[in-house]
Design an enzyme around this catalytic site. Structure first.
Site, PDB file in Angstrom:
ATOM      1  N   GLY A   1      11.876  -4.302   4.977  1.00 20.43           N
ATOM      2  CA  GLY A   1      10.995  -4.061   6.119  1.00 20.43           C
ATOM      3  C   GLY A   1      10.989  -2.646   6.644  1.00 20.43           C
ATOM      4  N   SER A   2       9.822  -2.033   6.803  1.00 20.65           N
ATOM      5  CA  SER A   2       9.763  -0.627   7.182  1.00 20.65           C
ATOM      6  C   SER A   2       8.321  -0.171   7.329  1.00 20.65           C
ATOM      7  CB  SER A   2      10.472   0.219   6.111  1.00 20.65           C
ATOM      8  OG  SER A   2      10.023  -0.183   4.830  1.00 20.65           O
ATOM      9  N   ARG A   3       8.090   1.170   7.258  1.00 25.92           N
ATOM     10  CA  ARG A   3       6.730   1.693   7.318  1.00 25.92           C
ATOM     11  C   ARG A   3       6.667   3.046   6.616  1.00 25.92           C
ATOM     12  NH1 ARG A   3       5.375   3.097  13.569  1.00 25.92           N
ATOM     13  NH2 ARG A   3       3.941   4.746  12.970  1.00 25.92           N
TER      14      ARG A   3
END
Length: 212
Positions: free
Chosen positions: A180-182
């Site tokens: 999970g991240s961006r």
């Protein structure tokens, strides 16, 4: 099609092996834990999938480096190159593919790593406070793009294999972010953004902007 890696990301091999091993062992021992461990193993396998992708667009296209949902399209300050820029941010949840691809034909002319917090990556302040790794990419025509991997609430490891001086074609794999991240893109003000907030995008296969 640009895909030099196996269907399951090499970064996930220890996690997949551990999860599947635990589930198999629990099944062999006829343990009630098998009902819990098999769903966990299936989740881990799907998280580390790394499917082949068609590289979209043409020589002036900027493709997404990540799967996910667009959460920011705005003019802002590029904190890495100290310039005004168009910012496009793509948020990845735990069900997205987390393999990261180079957005356009370019050379790496700068790289920065900053240790930081692990806030929810969907928040605006994650760009300033979370752990992150930025690449300064320069196209053959002299256009500058900043591509930033940002850790999230669950993510605890940014992997970035690019180094200053490396040359890439669009769609080539350069990194991975676990759980999970961006990714933030800072583009020249003259670029024409092709995506909107809320839109789902796919690494290599979605054009997020066209350079002039």
């Amino acid at each position: 099609m640009n895909y030099p890696h196996p269907i399951l990301a090499r970064e996930g091999r220890p996690f997949i092996g551990l999860a599947l091993g635990a589930a198999v062992l629990a099944s062999v021992l006829d343990s009630a834990l098998a009902w819990l461990l098999w769903p966990i193993a299936i989740f881990v396998v799907q998280f580390f999938r790394d499917p082949p992708r068609v590289v979209a667009g043409g020589p002036n296209s900027v493709v997404s480096s990540a799967d996910g949902r667009v959460i920011v399209v705005a003019e802002t300050e590029d904190p890495w190159l100290n310039r005004r820029a168009l910012k496009v941010s793509v948020f990845m949840n735990v069900f997205n593919v987390h393999s990261n691809r180079i957005p356009t034909t370019s050379e790496v002319v700068g790289k920065w790593y900053v240790a930081g917090s692990f806030l929810n990556a969907a928040l605006d302040k994650a760009s300033e406070h979370n752990e992150r790794c930025a690449l300064h990419l320069r196209t053959p025509t002299g256009q500058d793009i900043t591509c930033v991997q940002i850790a999230g609430l669950v993510a605890r490891r940014i992997l970035n294999y690019a180094n200053v001086g490396d040359r890439f074609n669009p769609g080539e794999r350069y990194g991975f972010i676990r759980f999970g991240s961006r990714v933030d893109f800072y583009l020249p003000l003259s670029a024409k953004v092709k995506v909107s907030i809320g839109e789902k995008v796919y690494a290599s296969s979605t054009v997020i902007a066209e350079l002039d």
